[in-house]
Motif scaffolding. Structure first.
Motif, PDB file in Angstrom:
ATOM      1  N   ILE A 113      50.208  17.479  10.126  1.00  0.00           N
ATOM      2  CA  ILE A 113      48.846  17.515   9.596  1.00  0.00           C
ATOM      3  C   ILE A 113      47.959  16.578  10.406  1.00  0.00           C
ATOM      4  CG2 ILE A 113      47.407  17.093   7.569  1.00  0.00           C
ATOM      5  CD1 ILE A 113      49.981  17.459   5.872  1.00  0.00           C
ATOM      6  N   THR A 114      46.855  17.111  10.900  1.00  0.00           N
ATOM      7  CA  THR A 114      45.843  16.283  11.556  1.00  0.00           C
ATOM      8  C   THR A 114      44.685  16.115  10.581  1.00  0.00           C
ATOM      9  OG1 THR A 114      46.463  17.054  13.758  1.00  0.00           O
ATOM     10  CG2 THR A 114      44.293  16.042  13.527  1.00  0.00           C
ATOM     11  N   LYS A 115      44.499  14.878  10.121  1.00  0.00           N
ATOM     12  CA  LYS A 115      43.482  14.585   9.115  1.00  0.00           C
ATOM     13  C   LYS A 115      42.139  14.295   9.775  1.00  0.00           C
ATOM     14  CE  LYS A 115      44.066  14.031   5.302  1.00  0.00           C
ATOM     15  NZ  LYS A 115      43.980  15.017   4.183  1.00  0.00           N
ATOM     16  N   ARG A 116      41.109  14.937   9.253  1.00  0.00           N
ATOM     17  CA  ARG A 116      39.726  14.623   9.644  1.00  0.00           C
ATOM     18  C   ARG A 116      38.846  14.409   8.415  1.00  0.00           C
ATOM     19  NH1 ARG A 116      41.106  19.083  13.126  1.00  0.00           N
ATOM     20  NH2 ARG A 116      41.709  18.293  15.179  1.00  0.00           N
ATOM     21  N   VAL A 117      39.247  15.004   7.292  1.00  0.00           N
ATOM     22  CA  VAL A 117      38.526  14.841   6.033  1.00  0.00           C
ATOM     23  C   VAL A 117      38.976  13.531   5.391  1.00  0.00           C
ATOM     24  CG1 VAL A 117      38.152  15.821   3.730  1.00  0.00           C
ATOM     25  CG2 VAL A 117      38.343  17.334   5.727  1.00  0.00           C
ATOM     26  N   PRO A 118      38.041  12.707   4.905  1.00  0.00           N
ATOM     27  CA  PRO A 118      38.435  11.429   4.294  1.00  0.00           C
ATOM     28  C   PRO A 118      39.475  11.590   3.196  1.00  0.00           C
ATOM     29  CG  PRO A 118      36.059  11.479   4.624  1.00  0.00           C
ATOM     30  CD  PRO A 118      36.568  12.849   4.976  1.00  0.00           C
ATOM     31  N   VAL A 119      40.463  10.693   3.195  1.00  0.00           N
ATOM     32  CA  VAL A 119      41.519  10.703   2.184  1.00  0.00           C
ATOM     33  C   VAL A 119      40.965  10.105   0.892  1.00  0.00           C
ATOM     34  CG1 VAL A 119      43.817   9.851   1.594  1.00  0.00           C
ATOM     35  CG2 VAL A 119      43.288  10.501   3.962  1.00  0.00           C
ATOM     36  N   ALA A 120      41.240  10.758  -0.251  1.00  0.00           N
ATOM     37  CA  ALA A 120      40.705  10.319  -1.546  1.00  0.00           C
ATOM     38  C   ALA A 120      39.205  10.116  -1.447  1.00  0.00           C
ATOM     39  CB  ALA A 120      41.398   9.033  -2.015  1.00  0.00           C
ATOM     40  N   GLY A 121      38.543  11.057  -0.765  1.00  0.00           N
ATOM     41  CA  GLY A 121      37.114  10.915  -0.495  1.00  0.00           C
ATOM     42  C   GLY A 121      36.227  11.883  -1.232  1.00  0.00           C
ATOM     43  N   GLY A 122      36.787  12.704  -2.125  1.00  0.00           N
ATOM     44  CA  GLY A 122      35.970  13.639  -2.875  1.00  0.00           C
ATOM     45  C   GLY A 122      35.598  14.885  -2.107  1.00  0.00           C
ATOM     46  N   MET A 123      36.319  15.180  -1.019  1.00  0.00           N
ATOM     47  CA  MET A 123      36.004  16.355  -0.200  1.00  0.00           C
ATOM     48  C   MET A 123      37.148  17.357  -0.121  1.00  0.00           C
ATOM     49  SD  MET A 123      33.714  15.045   3.006  1.00  0.00           S
ATOM     50  CE  MET A 123      33.533  16.775   3.484  1.00  0.00           C
ATOM     51  N   GLY A 124      38.185  17.165  -0.911  1.00  0.00           N
ATOM     52  CA  GLY A 124      39.263  18.143  -0.959  1.00  0.00           C
ATOM     53  C   GLY A 124      40.124  18.205   0.280  1.00  0.00           C
ATOM     54  N   GLY A 125      40.342  17.085   0.954  1.00  0.00           N
ATOM     55  CA  GLY A 125      41.157  17.100   2.169  1.00  0.00           C
ATOM     56  C   GLY A 125      42.599  17.505   1.908  1.00  0.00           C
ATOM     57  N   GLY A 126      43.204  16.966   0.851  1.00  0.00           N
ATOM     58  CA  GLY A 126      44.572  17.348   0.521  1.00  0.00           C
ATOM     59  C   GLY A 126      44.672  18.812   0.135  1.00  0.00           C
ATOM     60  N   SER A 127      43.653  19.309  -0.551  1.00  0.00           N
ATOM     61  CA  SER A 127      43.625  20.726  -0.913  1.00  0.00           C
ATOM     62  C   SER A 127      43.515  21.599   0.333  1.00  0.00           C
ATOM     63  CB  SER A 127      42.449  21.002  -1.848  1.00  0.00           C
ATOM     64  OG  SER A 127      42.601  20.297  -3.061  1.00  0.00           O
ATOM     65  N   ALA A 128      42.729  21.148   1.309  1.00  0.00           N
ATOM     66  CA  ALA A 128      42.634  21.891   2.571  1.00  0.00           C
ATOM     67  C   ALA A 128      43.978  21.933   3.281  1.00  0.00           C
ATOM     68  CB  ALA A 128      41.574  21.253   3.470  1.00  0.00           C
ATOM     69  N   ASP A 129      44.730  20.826   3.248  1.00  0.00           N
ATOM     70  CA  ASP A 129      46.067  20.817   3.848  1.00  0.00           C
ATOM     71  C   ASP A 129      46.975  21.841   3.170  1.00  0.00           C
ATOM     72  OD1 ASP A 129      45.186  18.701   5.410  1.00  0.00           O
ATOM     73  OD2 ASP A 129      46.049  17.178   4.089  1.00  0.00           O
ATOM     74  N   ALA A 130      46.901  21.903   1.837  1.00  0.00           N
ATOM     75  CA  ALA A 130      47.737  22.841   1.093  1.00  0.00           C
ATOM     76  C   ALA A 130      47.367  24.282   1.428  1.00  0.00           C
ATOM     77  CB  ALA A 130      47.601  22.595  -0.407  1.00  0.00           C
ATOM     78  N   ALA A 131      46.066  24.568   1.489  1.00  0.00           N
ATOM     79  CA  ALA A 131      45.623  25.923   1.826  1.00  0.00           C
ATOM     80  C   ALA A 131      46.081  26.302   3.227  1.00  0.00           C
ATOM     81  CB  ALA A 131      44.102  26.009   1.717  1.00  0.00           C
ATOM     82  N   ALA A 132      45.957  25.358   4.164  1.00  0.00           N
ATOM     83  CA  ALA A 132      46.396  25.621   5.533  1.00  0.00           C
ATOM     84  C   ALA A 132      47.901  25.864   5.586  1.00  0.00           C
ATOM     85  CB  ALA A 132      46.013  24.452   6.437  1.00  0.00           C
ATOM     86  N   ALA A 133      48.664  25.102   4.812  1.00  0.00           N
ATOM     87  CA  ALA A 133      50.121  25.281   4.795  1.00  0.00           C
ATOM     88  C   ALA A 133      50.496  26.654   4.243  1.00  0.00           C
ATOM     89  CB  ALA A 133      50.781  24.174   3.983  1.00  0.00           C
ATOM     90  N   LEU A 134      49.784  27.125   3.224  1.00  0.00           N
ATOM     91  CA  LEU A 134      50.059  28.455   2.679  1.00  0.00           C
ATOM     92  C   LEU A 134      49.844  29.538   3.737  1.00  0.00           C
ATOM     93  CD1 LEU A 134      48.421  28.292  -0.873  1.00  0.00           C
ATOM     94  CD2 LEU A 134      50.866  28.386  -0.352  1.00  0.00           C
TER      95      LEU A 134
END
Length: 326
Positions: A113-134
């Motif tokens: 995972i390459t993170k660009r969205v702030p972690v625990a930042g209210g922008m759904g970064g972890g959700s984006a990772d999950a969607a990408a993994a699916l």
């Protein structure tokens, strides 16, 4: 040219050994929150906007079984990744595990995972990772699930994951997972400013409940989206949107991180039409008049020492990226 067909004697195309998928972060242009329910959740009515700040997941078949995860980051917001879980609690790993039950022959897979969205930042970064993994594991394992089927799996992973698959603009009801696409064709321009520390979404909701109790405020039920927000999004008029965008979680986020109030004021002083906590925060999203205004605001905020980035939306949801050649 007609589509290729395969006879019973021919094997279908082999699944790739590695794929890359990117999925966007989101802004809640409007977020209304209902009262605490008996099940521990809050009903919400949100207008989601996917923006051009993307997480990227590279999924690679491994000889050993199981799912492994590594994480790094790049990009202007300099996202720290030290606290992200790398085991089965990682949301992308959970997404891959959920999809595995639909695959005829799921292999081992490594998710980078390459993170660009702030972690625990209210922008759904972890959700984006999950969607990408699916999307990535669907390609690796030849599960051939439809977007609707993937969205059904996504809904079991978290309220924001279905929107990360969909992208664009959407109204989210329920806990945010009941999505209806909304019309918003004209790009809107924003500047995001990341905080040095994250905010826990459950903690922000608890702070909201406490504020409402203290101030004897009764939350609306059922909670609905303001039609003025949708009209402004359809028109693409940034000034109209600036006048009506709102976030019920903002006061709670400011209570937990009071320094954000000064940041909001700074952005408006430097030229933003409006500034708002994104989701549960602490990322601040500033709305700009146009692309040039966003670029100028990004530079001005950076000059004052903030980690700022100009983005636009709407953009598409989780998508496979072309294979790297050479």
């Amino acid at each position: 040219m007609s589509a290729a067909k395969f006879s019973s004697a021919q094997a279908p195309p082999a699944a790739p050994a590695s794929v890359r998928v990117r999925a966007p972060g989101k802004i809640n242009v409007s977020l209304r929150v209902g009262p605490l329910r008996a099940d521990g959740y809050h009903g919400v009515a949100s207008v989601y906007l996917a923006v051009s700040l993307f997480e990227e997941v590279q999924a690679t078949v491994t000889e050993s079984p199981g799912i492994t995860v590594t994480v790094d980051s790049d990009g202007a917001l300099q996202v720290p990744v030290g606290g992200i879980p790398l085991g089965p609690d990682n949301l992308a790993a959970r997404a891959a595990q959920a999809l595995a039950s639909f695959a005829e022959k799921p292999t081992g897979v490594h998710l980078h995972i390459t993170k660009r969205v702030p972690v625990a930042g209210g922008m759904g970064g972890g959700s984006a990772d999950a969607a990408a993994a699916l999307v990535a594991c669907d390609a690796l394992w030849n599960t051939h699930l439809s977007r609707e089927e993937l969205a059904g799996i996504a809904a079991g992973l978290g309220a924001d994951v279905p929107f990360s698959l969909l992208g664009g603009t959407a109204v989210g009801l329920g806990i945010g997972d009941r999505l209806t696409p909304a019309i918003s064709k004209t790009p809107l321009h924003w500047v995001l400013v990341a905080s040095d520390s994250g905010l826990s979404t459950p903690a922000v909701y608890r702070a909201l409940d406490a504020l409402r109790t203290e101030e004897q405020l009764q939350a609306e039920e059922p909670v609905e989206v303001d039609s003025a927000i949708l009209a402004a999004m359809r028109s693409g008029n940034a000034r109209d949107l600036a006048a009506v965008m709102s976030n019920d979680l903002q006061a709670a986020a400011l209570r937990l991180a009071p320094e954000l109030a000064d940041l909001r004021s700074a952005g408006v002083r430097l030229g933003a039409l409006a500034g708002m906590v994104s989701g549960s925060g602490p990322t601040i999203a500033f709305l700009a008049e146009d692309s040039g205004a966003a670029t100028a605001l990004e530079a001005a905020l950076r000059a004052e020492g903030h980690r700022a980035l100009a983005v636009e939306g709407p953009v598409s949801g989780a998508r496979l990226l072309p294979a790297v050649v050479g």
